[in-house]
Motif scaffolding. Structure first.
Motif, PDB file in Angstrom:
ATOM      1  N   THR A 209      -7.155  43.696  48.383  1.00 59.29           N
ATOM      2  CA  THR A 209      -6.506  43.070  49.533  1.00 59.29           C
ATOM      3  C   THR A 209      -5.994  41.701  49.099  1.00 59.29           C
ATOM      4  O   THR A 209      -6.766  40.890  48.581  1.00 59.29           O
ATOM      5  CB  THR A 209      -7.483  42.898  50.706  1.00 59.29           C
ATOM      6  OG1 THR A 209      -7.946  44.184  51.116  1.00 59.29           O
ATOM      7  CG2 THR A 209      -6.806  42.220  51.887  1.00 59.29           C
TER       8      THR A 209
ATOM      9  N   VAL B   7      -9.905  47.287  49.804  1.00 63.76           N
ATOM     10  CA  VAL B   7      -8.815  47.354  50.769  1.00 63.76           C
ATOM     11  C   VAL B   7      -9.386  47.124  52.171  1.00 63.76           C
ATOM     12  O   VAL B   7     -10.237  47.885  52.635  1.00 63.76           O
ATOM     13  CB  VAL B   7      -8.094  48.714  50.705  1.00 63.76           C
ATOM     14  CG1 VAL B   7      -6.975  48.765  51.737  1.00 63.76           C
ATOM     15  CG2 VAL B   7      -7.541  48.960  49.309  1.00 63.76           C
ATOM     16  N   TYR B   8      -8.908  46.050  52.828  1.00 65.23           N
ATOM     17  CA  TYR B   8      -9.335  45.716  54.193  1.00 65.23           C
ATOM     18  C   TYR B   8      -8.107  45.625  55.088  1.00 65.23           C
ATOM     19  O   TYR B   8      -7.243  44.766  54.873  1.00 65.23           O
ATOM     20  CB  TYR B   8     -10.071  44.373  54.245  1.00 65.23           C
ATOM     21  CG  TYR B   8     -11.445  44.363  53.615  1.00 65.23           C
ATOM     22  CD1 TYR B   8     -12.555  44.837  54.305  1.00 65.23           C
ATOM     23  CD2 TYR B   8     -11.634  43.866  52.329  1.00 65.23           C
ATOM     24  CE1 TYR B   8     -13.821  44.813  53.735  1.00 65.23           C
ATOM     25  CE2 TYR B   8     -12.894  43.837  51.744  1.00 65.23           C
ATOM     26  CZ  TYR B   8     -13.983  44.318  52.457  1.00 65.23           C
ATOM     27  OH  TYR B   8     -15.236  44.294  51.890  1.00 65.23           O
ATOM     28  N   SER B   9      -8.006  46.492  56.082  1.00 61.65           N
ATOM     29  CA  SER B   9      -7.026  46.272  57.131  1.00 61.65           C
ATOM     30  C   SER B   9      -7.524  45.137  58.011  1.00 61.65           C
ATOM     31  O   SER B   9      -8.689  44.694  57.905  1.00 61.65           O
ATOM     32  CB  SER B   9      -6.832  47.543  57.960  1.00 61.65           C
ATOM     33  OG  SER B   9      -8.036  47.854  58.675  1.00 61.65           O
TER      34      SER B   9
ATOM     35  N   ASP C  65      -1.733  42.451  58.328  1.00 65.83           N
ATOM     36  CA  ASP C  65      -1.148  43.759  57.987  1.00 65.83           C
ATOM     37  C   ASP C  65       0.337  43.662  57.627  1.00 65.83           C
ATOM     38  O   ASP C  65       1.172  44.421  58.127  1.00 65.83           O
ATOM     39  CB  ASP C  65      -1.348  44.741  59.137  1.00 65.83           C
ATOM     40  CG  ASP C  65      -2.815  45.061  59.389  1.00 65.83           C
ATOM     41  OD1 ASP C  65      -3.626  44.871  58.466  1.00 65.83           O
ATOM     42  OD2 ASP C  65      -3.140  45.486  60.506  1.00 65.83           O
TER      43      ASP C  65
ATOM     44  N   VAL D  71      -0.070  47.635  54.516  1.00 63.24           N
ATOM     45  CA  VAL D  71      -1.377  48.302  54.456  1.00 63.24           C
ATOM     46  C   VAL D  71      -1.172  49.779  54.168  1.00 63.24           C
ATOM     47  O   VAL D  71      -0.355  50.439  54.826  1.00 63.24           O
ATOM     48  CB  VAL D  71      -2.172  48.141  55.777  1.00 63.24           C
ATOM     49  CG1 VAL D  71      -3.498  48.899  55.681  1.00 63.24           C
ATOM     50  CG2 VAL D  71      -2.454  46.690  56.087  1.00 63.24           C
TER      51      VAL D  71
ATOM     52  N   ALA E 141      -3.762  46.227  50.647  1.00 59.47           N
ATOM     53  CA  ALA E 141      -3.479  45.592  51.935  1.00 59.47           C
ATOM     54  C   ALA E 141      -3.041  44.156  51.672  1.00 59.47           C
ATOM     55  O   ALA E 141      -3.504  43.520  50.717  1.00 59.47           O
ATOM     56  CB  ALA E 141      -4.706  45.616  52.845  1.00 59.47           C
TER      57      ALA E 141
ATOM     58  N   HIS F 240      -2.291  40.414  53.798  1.00 56.17           N
ATOM     59  CA  HIS F 240      -2.345  39.616  55.015  1.00 56.17           C
ATOM     60  C   HIS F 240      -1.841  38.210  54.696  1.00 56.17           C
ATOM     61  O   HIS F 240      -2.168  37.643  53.645  1.00 56.17           O
ATOM     62  CB  HIS F 240      -3.773  39.537  55.566  1.00 56.17           C
ATOM     63  CG  HIS F 240      -4.435  40.877  55.733  1.00 56.17           C
ATOM     64  ND1 HIS F 240      -4.001  41.811  56.632  1.00 56.17           N
ATOM     65  CD2 HIS F 240      -5.504  41.433  55.086  1.00 56.17           C
ATOM     66  CE1 HIS F 240      -4.769  42.892  56.562  1.00 56.17           C
ATOM     67  NE2 HIS F 240      -5.683  42.684  55.616  1.00 56.17           N
TER      68      HIS F 240
END
Length: 290
Positions: A103, A135-137, A180, A183, A188, A190
């Motif tokens: 991420t 991976v973090y949404s 996001d 993603v 991902a 941000h």
């Protein structure tokens, strides 16, 4: 009863006769032409029409498959105010910052305005601080409690959840302002409003804001020559008292003149010896002659 005279004259009877003969001859010809056209039309109607082949169109080119790096950079540029980090990712050698299973926390252009971008090594390290090794949404991050330590892509460096409020979510005191941006199941991205305060939450780690100062590459000024020797003094070419060109020049065969500190000239000892020998010789010549 007398017969009726149908033809007033022989000429008129001949004209009528000729007309009837022509009509008799032309009628079959006309009927045959009409019949032929009808037969041709009927025959043509029975022949199946040959279909016209449709034009062959060239196949559409297959859409270009973007690499993971290109997907992230394209998404950052489309977001509108992440041009600095997008350009940085493209300019760094090897382009190996973006990896599967991470991420990226991308500082926006305003955050990068305070970063000294004068070292490729430093900037590469800085970007590794901004990658979580999973991976973090955005919804996934919201499930992490405050104080959670997320391993980063830099060795022995963690990212700490400092606020998990939706709309004010913070990691290392930097708020996620554009969640996001990109993603999928591989990566991902941000957007954050500041560079991560890594030094505050990782002991012994240099803060990203403390970029190395530029090295002064100005040449060292050459040492200045000492003051010239007084006129008439002896200069030692191998000594440290000035340049060998200062003072008077002389040949090796010449005898330098010594200077008395009080200002009087000092006669060399070799000159005194020569004078004594000459005086003694002048004294002995009369004695011997006598």
């Amino acid at each position: 009863m007398a017969g009726v005279n149908l033809f007033p004259s022989l000429r008129g009877a001949q004209l009528v006769f000729n007309t009837m003969v022509c009509f008799t001859l032309l009628l079959p010809l006309a009927l045959g032409t009409v019949a032929s056209e009808s037969l041709v039309t009927a025959a043509a109607s029975k022949v199946p029409a040959v279909p016209v082949p449709a034009p062959v169109r060239a196949p559409a080119p297959a859409p270009k498959i973007l690499t993971l790096h290109e997907k992230v950079v394209t998404s950052l540029r489309s977001a509108g105010h992440y041009g600095a980090i997008a350009g940085l990712l493209d300019s760094l050698p090897n382009n190996n910052i973006i990896k599967t299973g991470m991420t990226l926390l991308a500082p926006n252009d305003n955050a990068f305005s305070n970063v000294l971008m004068n070292s490729t090594t430093y900037l590469t390290t800085l970007l590794t601080y901004h990658g979580a090794a999973k991976v973090y949404s955005y919804e996934g991050l919201l499930n992490l409690p405050v104080g959670t330590k997320i391993p980063s892509t830099a060795a022995n460096v963690v990212i700490v959840v400092t606020s998990n409020s939706k709309g004010a979510y913070k990691l290392d005191d930097s708020q996620i302002v554009d969640p996001d941006i990109f993603v999928d199941n591989t990566v991902a991205v941000h957007g954050i409003d500041n560079v991560l305060n890594t030094a505050k939450y990782n002991k012994g780690v240099v803060a990203p804001e403390a970029a190395p100062a530029p090295v002064d590459a100005s040449p060292i000024a050459p040492a200045r020559a000492g003051p010239p020797a007084p006129p008439g003094s002896i200069v030692n070419p191998g000594g440290s008292g000035g340049d060998a060109t200062d003072g008077p020049s002389y040949s090796p065969d010449s005898t330098p003149q010594l200077i008395n500190p009080n200002g009087a000239s000092v006669v060399p000892k070799s000159s005194l010896l020569d004078v004594s020998l000459i005086a003694l010789w002048l004294f002995l010549i009369p004695v011997l002659a006598w």
